[in-house]
Design a protein around this motif. Structure first.
Motif: not given
Ligand SMILES: Nc1ncnc2c1ncn2[C@@H]1O[C@H](COP(=O)(O)OP(=O)(O)O)[C@@H](O)[C@H]1O
Ligand SMILES: [Mg+2]
Lengths: 286, 329
Positions: A28, A109-111, A113-115, A117-118, B101-110, B121, B166
């Motif tokens: 990254m 970016q919001g990513t 929270r995804y990391l 919750t992994v 889980s999917l929290v408050e919509g998607p968020a990814f590296h564009l 992930l 997501g």
């Protein structure tokens, strides 16, 4: 709770050692266009220095900044001169870009929270992020050194090297010293990166985190240059950045470098702890 | 001891009879933000294992905040919660691998492709087997219909495609619990149907699903259980059937003698009698509709039209909150 526990499917075993996340983070950092541009700009510095010295007349080269007047004598000094040149501003700025972005970027970016919750534990996330920044600091320093040596040896002589103490050593010996210098500067930048990592856990906007981190480097150097604040100088990180010149003497004067490393270590431990304490409690609501 | 299983009865909200293992259980869960706003107010969630639990509430009612607390993204101000009986956030590292889980919509590296985002992930998951990563990533993308767009940068994805990605992220591993926060946001009707199908398939495979929504119809169509959120409070929870039976049916009478009709309905003991021009309506308690109709005719009310509506979830919601359900809000 036994009844509930009995309902649990056996959990997937955790791998004791996994380098996948670290490798993902490195890719990254190094595949990001912005960071590649930063490295390219840093690589330009030794090129410009070498060309400028080559085209200017020999007598202009006396009394310039440290190492500049040695360049015509041996090309390896392009690397040392370039490292000195980037150390005050470009290199800390480069490290700020990656360090400030480390947590704030993922959060923005919001990513993040995804990391989480992994799940990635917060301590592991910080450790991987910090390692990524240090790797980038090393790459940035090494880029300047390698490009400096390469262009230096193309444009200037490359046999024996006359050190700052006046003694002559082989090119191999001088290259060994350059490796030590690169490691010393990387360590200094690692301490600075710890500050950046902490700022990155505090500030939500990545740009603000980057600017604040770069601001710390500039403020540190301004403070170091205020005569009335002479007493605080030795406790400032930037005070020790240029001590690497001591490694270019025979015998090596390691006093300044060792002192610098101690200060560096204190900064790393202190700011990494702050970053951890802050991040462990942080609400991730982006 | 399954103390968790019977907690529903303490709270006075709807509950399961007998000991049921709970996938999600919270007591007194509260989140007050720094500004002082209480976004989640003493919420006692009970999500039975195997349920498709619709977490229903208008925008801003605190669904996402509750989910963030459940997943340990933010700390609770007060209260405790457990996932599969394990205390959170202490057990996060062992429990969360079983939770997608999917929290408050998607968020990814564009700048990365959809597949590369999932790979990142997966790389972060210490329980994931790298040897099967490729297959699991492709499988997750196929499940949400993104197979063809796997290599495209997320920057080029539509909102619906990001939402699907997501959901795919939640499906990288077999899960015991899926927490999906408004999974149909941004999806077209086709996508919404696909999500509904996906949710029922996951439930058939034995997973528990906690799905939040601000759409009554959606919850009605896909859920076995429902929890109704309103301004941070969980007003009611239980099975959908129980919720419906909370609310009585309503009789509607159209007549030229509405005043008489009102008298008759009140005399019969119907409640919430309202009159609007020639239209009179009232709630049936235990009266049979045919008896009501006969009584009206006996009393000389000329009945033009007599209809009994089964209660809709919307009626139930209105009766619970005292307000309309702001569907568009
Ligand atoms: N980070 C935050 N800081 C302050 N208030 C917040 C924050 N996140 C959410 N809120 C507030 O909490 C309330 C509940 O929000 P949310 O949980 O997102 O609702 P929902 O998901 O049901 O739409 C809202 O009034 C929202 O403004
Ligand atoms: Mg929400």
């Amino acid at each position: 709770m036994s009844a509930v526990d009995a309902m649990l499917a056996p959990a997937r075993p955790q791998r004791a050692v996994s380098t996948r996340f670290m490798r993902s983070e490195l890719s990254m950092v190094f595949r990001r266009r912005r960071n590649q541009v930063v490295l390219a700009v840093l690589a330009l510095v030794p090129l410009l220095i070498a060309i400028a010295v080559k085209v200017s007349s020999p007598h202009d080269n006396n009394g310039g900044p440290q190492f500049f007047n040695h360049i015509t004598q041996n090309g390896i000094f392009v690397a040392f001169a370039a490292l000195t040149a980037v150390l005050t501003f470009f290199l800390p700025l480069a490290v700020s870009v990656v360090a400030g972005d480390a947590v704030a970027g993922e959060s923005h970016q919001g990513t993040l929270r995804y990391l989480l919750t992994v799940p990635v534990t917060r301590t592991r996330l910080l450790a991987v992020k910090y390692a990524g920044v240090v790797a980038f600091a090393f790459a940035a320093t090494a880029t300047v050194a390698v490009v400096g040596v390469a262009i230096g040896l193309i444009l200037f002589p490359g046999d024996t090297v006359t050190l700052l103490s006046g003694t002559s050593v082989s090119l191999t010996n001088a290259l060994g010293r350059l490796v030590l210098v690169v490691l010393y500067i990387t360590a200094s930048m690692a301490a600075f990166a710890a500050i950046g990592l902490f700022v990155s856990t505090l500030v939500e906007a990545p740009v603000a985190a980057i600017a604040a981190t770069a601001g710390v480097a500039i403020a540190s150097q301004i403070l170091d240059n205020v005569p009335q604040l002479h007493a605080v100088g030795p406790y400032l990180l930037s005070h020790w950045w240029t001590s690497f010149g001591d490694l270019l003497r025979t015998p090596m004067e390691t006093g300044g470098v060792v002192h610098g490393l101690v200060v560096t270590l204190v900064y790393v431990v202190f700011f990494c702890s702050l970053a951890w304490a802050r991040f462990a409690e942080k609400d991730v609501s982006s | 001891m399954t103390t968790t299983a019977t907690r529903g009865s303490d709270t006075g909200t709807g509950h399961q009879a007998g000991p049921v293992s709970l996938a999600v259980q919270s007591s007194g869960l509260t989140k007050r933000f720094r500004g002082g706003q209480v976004a989640v107010d003493h919420v006692d969630l009970n999500v039975p294992q195997g349920a498709v639990y619709g977490f229903l509430g208008p925008n801003g009612s605190g669904k996402t905040t509750t989910i963030r607390v459940l997943l340990a993204l933010i700390g609770a101000t007060a209260g405790t919660h457990r996932l599969f009986g394990q205390p959170m956030p202490a057990a996060a590292a062992t429990v969360l691998p079983r939770v997608g889980s999917l929290v408050e919509g998607p968020a990814f590296h564009l700048h990365l492709s959809g597949a590369a985002n999932l790979a990142r992930l997966d790389a972060a998951d210490r329980t994931a087997d790298p040897k099967t990563a490729r297959r699991r990533i492709d499988g997750a993308l196929d499940q949400v219909g993104l197979g063809a767009a796997a290599g495209k940068r997320v920057r080029a994805y539509s909102l619906g495609m990001k939402q699907r990605l997501g959901i795919a992220a939640a499906l990288l591993q077999p899960r015991d619990l899926l927490v999906l926060d408004e999974p149909t946001n941004g999806l077209d009707p086709q996508g919404t149907r696909e999500v509904r199908t996906l949710v029922s398939r996951l439930a058939e495979d034995g997973a528990t699903v906690l799905v939040s929504s601000h759409l009554l119809s959606e919850v009605e169509q896909m859920c076995t259980h429902v929890g109704v959120m309103h301004i941070g409070k969980l007003l009611w929870q239980g099975s959908i059937d129980d919720l419906r039976s909370q609310q009585s049916a309503r009789a509607h009478v159209q007549t030229v003698a509405p005043t008489n009709a009102v008298d008759v309905l009140e005399r019969l003991g119907l409640t919430a009698v309202t009159r609007n021009g020639g239209d009179v309506s009232a709630e049936l308690i235990d009266q049979a509709p045919e008896d009501v109709c006969a009584a009206l005719v006996d009393a000389g009310v000329p009945v033009r039209r007599f209809v009994v509506d089964a209660p809709t979830l919307e009626d139930v919601f209105v009766s619970l909150t005292g307000e309309g359900f702001d569907v568009s809000g």
